[in-house]
Motif scaffolding. Sequence first.
Motif, PDB file in Angstrom:
ATOM      1  N   THR A   1      -7.951  -0.982   5.750  1.00  0.00           N
ATOM      2  CA  THR A   1      -8.571  -2.224   6.203  1.00  0.00           C
ATOM      3  C   THR A   1      -7.807  -2.849   7.365  1.00  0.00           C
ATOM      4  O   THR A   1      -6.585  -2.721   7.462  1.00  0.00           O
ATOM      5  N   ARG A   2      -8.565  -3.518   8.211  1.00  0.00           N
ATOM      6  CA  ARG A   2      -7.999  -4.302   9.307  1.00  0.00           C
ATOM      7  C   ARG A   2      -8.321  -5.787   9.146  1.00  0.00           C
ATOM      8  O   ARG A   2      -8.122  -6.559  10.082  1.00  0.00           O
ATOM      9  N   GLU A   3      -8.838  -6.164   7.981  1.00  0.00           N
ATOM     10  CA  GLU A   3      -9.139  -7.566   7.735  1.00  0.00           C
ATOM     11  C   GLU A   3      -7.846  -8.379   7.778  1.00  0.00           C
ATOM     12  O   GLU A   3      -6.935  -8.142   6.984  1.00  0.00           O
ATOM     13  N   PRO A   4      -7.724  -9.346   8.685  1.00  0.00           N
ATOM     14  CA  PRO A   4      -6.460 -10.084   8.843  1.00  0.00           C
ATOM     15  C   PRO A   4      -5.967 -10.739   7.562  1.00  0.00           C
ATOM     16  O   PRO A   4      -4.767 -10.709   7.256  1.00  0.00           O
ATOM     17  N   GLY A   5      -6.885 -11.331   6.782  1.00  0.00           N
ATOM     18  CA  GLY A   5      -6.474 -12.013   5.554  1.00  0.00           C
ATOM     19  C   GLY A   5      -5.880 -11.060   4.540  1.00  0.00           C
ATOM     20  O   GLY A   5      -4.859 -11.359   3.901  1.00  0.00           O
ATOM     21  N   ILE A   6      -6.494  -9.898   4.396  1.00  0.00           N
ATOM     22  CA  ILE A   6      -5.997  -8.913   3.442  1.00  0.00           C
ATOM     23  C   ILE A   6      -4.658  -8.343   3.906  1.00  0.00           C
ATOM     24  O   ILE A   6      -3.709  -8.206   3.121  1.00  0.00           O
ATOM     25  N   VAL A   7      -4.563  -8.027   5.194  1.00  0.00           N
ATOM     26  CA  VAL A   7      -3.316  -7.462   5.731  1.00  0.00           C
ATOM     27  C   VAL A   7      -2.176  -8.463   5.594  1.00  0.00           C
ATOM     28  O   VAL A   7      -1.056  -8.102   5.205  1.00  0.00           O
ATOM     29  N   ALA A   8      -2.453  -9.738   5.866  1.00  0.00           N
ATOM     30  CA  ALA A   8      -1.414 -10.762   5.762  1.00  0.00           C
ATOM     31  C   ALA A   8      -0.951 -10.931   4.319  1.00  0.00           C
ATOM     32  O   ALA A   8       0.250 -11.092   4.043  1.00  0.00           O
ATOM     33  N   THR A   9      -1.878 -10.880   3.377  1.00  0.00           N
ATOM     34  CA  THR A   9      -1.515 -11.016   1.960  1.00  0.00           C
ATOM     35  C   THR A   9      -0.647  -9.850   1.511  1.00  0.00           C
ATOM     36  O   THR A   9       0.354 -10.032   0.803  1.00  0.00           O
TER      37      THR A   9
ATOM     38  N   VAL B   1      -2.916  -3.028  10.126  1.00  0.00           N
ATOM     39  CA  VAL B   1      -3.711  -2.099   9.310  1.00  0.00           C
ATOM     40  C   VAL B   1      -3.006  -1.916   7.978  1.00  0.00           C
ATOM     41  O   VAL B   1      -1.779  -1.790   7.933  1.00  0.00           O
ATOM     42  N   ALA B   2      -3.806  -1.891   6.891  1.00  0.00           N
ATOM     43  CA  ALA B   2      -3.226  -1.728   5.554  1.00  0.00           C
ATOM     44  C   ALA B   2      -3.985  -0.655   4.780  1.00  0.00           C
ATOM     45  O   ALA B   2      -5.205  -0.517   4.910  1.00  0.00           O
TER      46      ALA B   2
ATOM     47  N   PHE C   1       4.722  -7.502   0.236  1.00  0.00           N
ATOM     48  CA  PHE C   1       5.794  -6.555   0.546  1.00  0.00           C
ATOM     49  C   PHE C   1       7.105  -7.300   0.805  1.00  0.00           C
ATOM     50  O   PHE C   1       8.159  -6.919   0.290  1.00  0.00           O
ATOM     51  N   GLU C   2       7.044  -8.364   1.596  1.00  0.00           N
ATOM     52  CA  GLU C   2       8.272  -9.090   1.950  1.00  0.00           C
ATOM     53  C   GLU C   2       8.932  -9.707   0.720  1.00  0.00           C
ATOM     54  O   GLU C   2      10.166  -9.744   0.612  1.00  0.00           O
ATOM     55  N   GLN C   3       8.126 -10.179  -0.217  1.00  0.00           N
ATOM     56  CA  GLN C   3       8.684 -10.738  -1.450  1.00  0.00           C
ATOM     57  C   GLN C   3       9.397  -9.651  -2.258  1.00  0.00           C
ATOM     58  O   GLN C   3      10.509  -9.863  -2.758  1.00  0.00           O
ATOM     59  N   ALA C   4       8.746  -8.483  -2.384  1.00  0.00           N
ATOM     60  CA  ALA C   4       9.365  -7.378  -3.121  1.00  0.00           C
ATOM     61  C   ALA C   4      10.616  -6.877  -2.399  1.00  0.00           C
ATOM     62  O   ALA C   4      11.620  -6.542  -3.037  1.00  0.00           O
TER      63      ALA C   4
END
Length: 328
Positions: A233-241, A216-217, A246-249
Motif C-alpha cells: 500500500t501507498r496510502e499515507p495514513g496506513i504507511v504513517a501508522t 510504501v508498506a 515500527f518506531e515504538q518497537a
Amino acid sequence: MLVTLGLAATSEAVYKEMLADPQSGVSDICARLSLSETAVRTALDELADLELLRASRDVPGTMRAVSPEVGLQLILRRQEEDLLRRQQELARSKAAAARAVAEYADLRPNTTVDNTERLVGLDAIQSKLEVLGREVSRECLSVMPGGAQSQASLDASRPLDQDAMNRGVSLLTLYQDSVRNDPATLAYARWMAQEGGLIRTSPVLPPRMLVLDREVAFVPVDPANTKLGALCTREPGIVATMTALFEQAWHNAVPLGADRTEAPETGLTPGEKELLSLLAGGLTDEAAGKRLGLSLRTVRRQMAALMERLGASSRFEAGLKAAQRGWL
C-alpha cells in the motif's frame, strides 16, 4: 425397446419370454432364445435387481415376471429419483463453484484498489520487492517476527539487502530475541550488521511488516501464513501508522549482541517477564511460544525455571506469587 430404461437386450428378451410363458424354466428359455445358461442367469440377475422379477408364491423357489405396468413404472420412478438427486448435486456444485469464484476473485494477483495492491503467493511478493528494492533510496524498516527465518527467505533477501546497502540505503531490522537461538538467522543478522545495517531484537514484536522510504508498506494478507500473499500500500495514513508502530518497537528493542539486563526490582529479563505475562493472560505454552518465537520445549523449560524461583508447584500458584511480588 427397453434399452433406454437401462435394460440390456438379452435381459429384455428373457423378460418377454417369462411374460409369455410364466412356467418357463432356465433350460426352456435357453432353448427358445438360443442362449447359454450363464447368459440367461445373468439376465435373470439383472431383472431381479430392477425388480422386474419377484418370488413366485405358486411355485416356491422360482421367480415370476412382474407385469410391465408395475415393473416399468418402478424403473421410471427410480430413474426420476436418480435424476432429481443428480440435479440436486449439480445445484450444490454450482453454488460451491459460485462461492469459490467470489472468494478467489478477491485474491487475484496484482489487483490494485485505492493505492493498495494484493500480491498472491511468494513469487508475486518477491517480484514486487525486486522492483521496489531498486527504487528505494533512503530507508527500509523491517519487522521479522517468529524467531528463526526460513533459509529460502534468507536467500531471497540477501541480494536485495546487499544492493540496498551498497547504494547507501539505511536498513533497520527488528528480530525477536529468540533469533539468537537459530544459527542461520543469527549469522544473517550479523552479516547485515557488518555491512552497515542496524539490527535490534525484542522479546515480542508487531506483525511482520516492511516500510520503504516511509512511502510504501508491505503487510501479509494473513500474519499466520505469510505464504498466502501480501498487501502493498501507498496510502499515507496506513504507511504513517505502520512507521509509528515500527518506531515504538525499535525504541523498546536492544541492539543485536547486547545483553538483556535483568530488572533490578524483579531479577527478570524482558523475555522472562513477557513469558510470565503471556501465560498469566491465559495463553497456552504453544501460543506463548509463537508470540515469542520460541519452541514449545524452550517455553516449558523457562517456565519450569521461573516456577522454581517462585517456589510454586503449579502455573496458577506461579501467577499468584508473581503478581504478589510485582513481577506482572
